[in-house]
Each structure stands twice: as C-alpha cells, then as structure tokens.
Write a protein that holds these residues in place. Structure first.
Motif, PDB file in Angstrom:
ATOM      1  N   ALA A 281      -0.502  -4.598  45.909  1.00  0.00           N
ATOM      2  CA  ALA A 281      -1.408  -3.824  46.777  1.00  0.00           C
ATOM      3  C   ALA A 281      -1.845  -4.594  48.029  1.00  0.00           C
ATOM      4  O   ALA A 281      -1.794  -4.046  49.137  1.00  0.00           O
ATOM      5  N   PRO A 282      -2.246  -5.882  47.921  1.00  0.00           N
ATOM      6  CA  PRO A 282      -2.678  -6.574  49.148  1.00  0.00           C
ATOM      7  C   PRO A 282      -1.561  -6.670  50.188  1.00  0.00           C
ATOM      8  O   PRO A 282      -1.813  -6.557  51.389  1.00  0.00           O
ATOM      9  N   LEU A 283      -0.311  -6.872  49.729  1.00  0.00           N
ATOM     10  CA  LEU A 283       0.807  -6.992  50.672  1.00  0.00           C
ATOM     11  C   LEU A 283       1.132  -5.639  51.314  1.00  0.00           C
ATOM     12  O   LEU A 283       1.393  -5.551  52.517  1.00  0.00           O
ATOM     13  N   ILE A 284       1.110  -4.584  50.508  1.00  0.00           N
ATOM     14  CA  ILE A 284       1.434  -3.254  51.054  1.00  0.00           C
ATOM     15  C   ILE A 284       0.313  -2.780  51.974  1.00  0.00           C
ATOM     16  O   ILE A 284       0.571  -2.182  53.031  1.00  0.00           O
ATOM     17  N   ALA A 285      -0.941  -3.066  51.590  1.00  0.00           N
ATOM     18  CA  ALA A 285      -2.091  -2.598  52.386  1.00  0.00           C
ATOM     19  C   ALA A 285      -2.021  -3.109  53.824  1.00  0.00           C
ATOM     20  O   ALA A 285      -2.426  -2.411  54.755  1.00  0.00           O
ATOM     21  N   GLU A 286      -1.466  -4.311  53.994  1.00  0.00           N
ATOM     22  CA  GLU A 286      -1.340  -4.863  55.362  1.00  0.00           C
ATOM     23  C   GLU A 286      -0.464  -3.982  56.244  1.00  0.00           C
ATOM     24  O   GLU A 286      -0.478  -4.105  57.465  1.00  0.00           O
ATOM     25  N   GLN A 287       0.347  -3.148  55.626  1.00  0.00           N
ATOM     26  CA  GLN A 287       1.328  -2.346  56.395  1.00  0.00           C
ATOM     27  C   GLN A 287       0.895  -0.901  56.591  1.00  0.00           C
ATOM     28  O   GLN A 287       1.659  -0.094  57.101  1.00  0.00           O
ATOM     29  N   LEU A 288      -0.330  -0.552  56.160  1.00  0.00           N
ATOM     30  CA  LEU A 288      -0.699   0.862  56.239  1.00  0.00           C
ATOM     31  C   LEU A 288      -1.016   1.341  57.655  1.00  0.00           C
ATOM     32  O   LEU A 288      -0.876   2.528  57.939  1.00  0.00           O
ATOM     33  N   ALA A 289      -1.424   0.447  58.541  1.00  0.00           N
ATOM     34  CA  ALA A 289      -1.725   0.877  59.907  1.00  0.00           C
ATOM     35  C   ALA A 289      -0.454   1.417  60.553  1.00  0.00           C
ATOM     36  O   ALA A 289       0.599   0.781  60.455  1.00  0.00           O
ATOM     37  N   PRO A 290      -0.515   2.613  61.209  1.00  0.00           N
ATOM     38  CA  PRO A 290       0.686   3.181  61.816  1.00  0.00           C
ATOM     39  C   PRO A 290       1.384   2.224  62.770  1.00  0.00           C
ATOM     40  O   PRO A 290       2.589   2.198  62.876  1.00  0.00           O
ATOM     41  N   SER A 291       0.622   1.332  63.420  1.00  0.00           N
ATOM     42  CA  SER A 291       1.210   0.413  64.402  1.00  0.00           C
ATOM     43  C   SER A 291       2.076  -0.651  63.762  1.00  0.00           C
ATOM     44  O   SER A 291       2.869  -1.300  64.427  1.00  0.00           O
ATOM     45  N   SER A 292       1.934  -0.867  62.413  1.00  0.00           N
ATOM     46  CA  SER A 292       2.712  -1.932  61.780  1.00  0.00           C
ATOM     47  C   SER A 292       4.104  -1.447  61.376  1.00  0.00           C
ATOM     48  O   SER A 292       4.829  -2.151  60.698  1.00  0.00           O
ATOM     49  N   ALA A 293       4.482  -0.229  61.759  1.00  0.00           N
ATOM     50  CA  ALA A 293       5.818   0.267  61.397  1.00  0.00           C
ATOM     51  C   ALA A 293       6.898  -0.527  62.092  1.00  0.00           C
ATOM     52  O   ALA A 293       6.689  -1.044  63.158  1.00  0.00           O
TER      53      ALA A 293
END
Ligand code: R5P
Length: 293
Positions: A281-293
């Motif tokens: 979860a901590p690793l995936i959560a870092e990628q939730l912002a649309p800009s991190s795509a």
C-alpha cells in the motif's frame, strides 16, 4: 478528489491504500445469480471523482466480467476517471505463440483492459520477451517495483546473504534486491518441460562459501521452480534458502513441499496468501496522484 473502490477480495489493500493516500474508500457489492451470472452494484458517490478500482488479477477469468461491469457502472455514475489498480497483472506469461494456433493472451488481455480503463497501476509485471509493459499496454501505465522493499527485508533479516534467481529473466529483480541488500547475486538457467516440471542448471556456487541463500522470483505458481532451485542449493551443500516472491499465486502450489526445503517463505500482499507480509500500500499510494502516471 479521489475515491478507492475494492472489487470483492481486495478490501484490505483498498482500505490501506485509501488510508495511506488520505482518500476515502467505498465498496462494490457482488453476487452470483442462481444461473451463475454476476451482479455488480457500486456504492459510494463517484461523480466527478478520480476513481481507483483495486482488483488483483490472480484469477482473471472469473474476475474479468465483474470488473467490466464495475468500471462501466462507475462511468455511468459520473466518475471523472477510472484507474485499475491490479497489483498482480495476469496473462503476462503467454507472450508469444509457442505453437501454431495459440492465442497470445498477454496481448489480447492488454487490449481488453485498455478499452475499459484510463490508466493502470501494477506491481512488477512479468516481463520476459516484452522489454516493457508499454509494448502491449498502450494507455498510461505505472509500474511499482517491490525490489527495494524486498532488498531491505533481506538486508535486515538475513546474515551474509547471497541472492539467487531461478532463471535468466529473474535477473531484473535479483540484481536490484542484491544492490539494496549489499550482497552478491547470481541466476540459474531454467528449462521448463511442462507446467509442473522444470530443469535448473546452477552457476558455480562454491564462490559463495557459507553465505545464506535467498531465492527470489517474481511469481510462485505451482512452486516447482522454487522447490527445484532449493533442492539444487541443498545438494550443493548450502543451507536451506529463504524463499521470496513478489506474487504468491500458489495456484496449485505444493506449499508443504516448498516449506520442507526452505527456511522461510515470504511474498508481498499483491495476492492475499498466508505468507504475504510485505505491504504494498505505501508504494502504490505514492502513485495515486494523476500526475505520477
Ligand atoms: C516464469 O518464468 C516466472 O518467472 C516464474 O518462474 C514461474 O511463473 C514460476 O512458476 P511455478 O511456481 O509454477 O514453477
């Protein structure tokens, strides 16, 4: 504003993700009618929100239609965007037609997923003959890597480790894990003769002396690969290895046989299983912002 939804069986990861990301989570009701057809009803209020739909794909055939029903219901309810969070991405191993007439399921599955979602977040997809996920997933994708987390675990828990991969393609994980754990590494050569039979050739192992072997692979399915690798290490005079995989599918795995030849078994929680102690979860959560795509 974002909202995290869980397909059935994904509630724990979805809740952890929402909590780490400071987002809310909502449920999807799923049941089967007496004739076996699926019923999906979304909860929450997705209107104008960026939705993250969590569905690990360890049993893709039974999950796919409910997943499509859910994403379409989310869009009908006004979701601004829908991202599939699939920590384990299925159908990556049939990456070419090995025999005439075979469906290249990796490519077909990628096309089907791409028709439904705006974006995909996954963890260490099985890349062998494809150099990157972008070769078949042609919409925005984000790959999360578990190697550093596994390397940290190895560095913290194993005395004088050597990291070993059971086949050439495992080098991509093995190298990163060994770098973080600051230890040597090598890989075996593997030939598979059937779903449950593999032959492994070990590199020179004497060079690692009394180091503690740590076997690492991306997937444990039947367990045949890891069991065979552990047996080779033991036959070479090494201690029983620690055994770590990113994705513990344990399809029809002989877990007891695997436990008999290893000193510990560990996976991430990309697929819920009794050995899934490494939290993504901590690793995936870092990628939730649309800009991190
Ligand atoms: C395939 O090449 C993967 O990296 C794994 O080595 C494989 O899926 C493991 O399968 P099994 O546990 O059935 O040997």
């Amino acid at each position: 504003m974002s909202l995290v939804f869980a397909m059935p069986g994904n509630d724990e990861l979805a809740d952890e993700l929402a909590s780490v990301a400071g987002s809310s989570s909502a449920r999807i009701e799923f049941r089967r009618f007496p004739d076996g057809e699926g019923y999906v009803r979304i909860g929450g209020e997705p209107r104008n929100k960026d939705v993250f739909l969590v569905c690990t794909l360890a049993h893709p055939d039974e999950q796919f239609l409910p997943l499509v029903f859910a994403v379409r219901a989310l869009r009908a309810a006004g979701a601004k965007s829908v991202t599939l969070v699939a920590p384990y991405l299925a159908y990556m191993r049939q990456d070419r037609a090995f025999h005439a007439g075979e469906a290249v399921s990796s490519r077909i599955f990628a096309d089907l997923i791409g028709r439904e979602f705006d974006r995909l977040i996954t963890v260490d997809p099985h890349l062998h003959r494809y150099a990157s996920l972008g070769e078949i997933y042609t919409f925005p994708t984000t790959v999360v890597h578990a190697g550093a987390m596994i390397g940290t675990w190895v560095g913290d828990h194993v005395r004088a480790p050597v990291v070993l991969g059971p086949d050439a393609e495992s080098m991509q994980w093995v190298e990163e894990i060994a770098r973080v754990a600051r230890c040597p590494w090598t890989v075996f050569r593997k030939e598979r003769s059937s779903d449950r039979e593999v032959q492994l050739t070990a590199p020179a192992l004497e060079q690692f002396g009394k180091r503690t072997p740590v076997l690492v692979d991306d997937i444990i399915s039947t367990g045949a690969t890891m069991i065979e690798a552990a047996k080779v290490l033991i036959a070479a005079g090494m201690q029983q290895p620690h055994c770590i995989a990113v994705h513990g599918l344990f399809g029809e795995a002989t877990v007891s046989e695997l436990r008999a030849v290893t000193q510990s078994l560990l996976t991430t929680d990309s697929v819920p299983n009794p050995y899934a102690r490494l939290k993504l979860a901590p690793l995936i959560a870092e990628q939730l912002a649309p800009s991190s795509a």
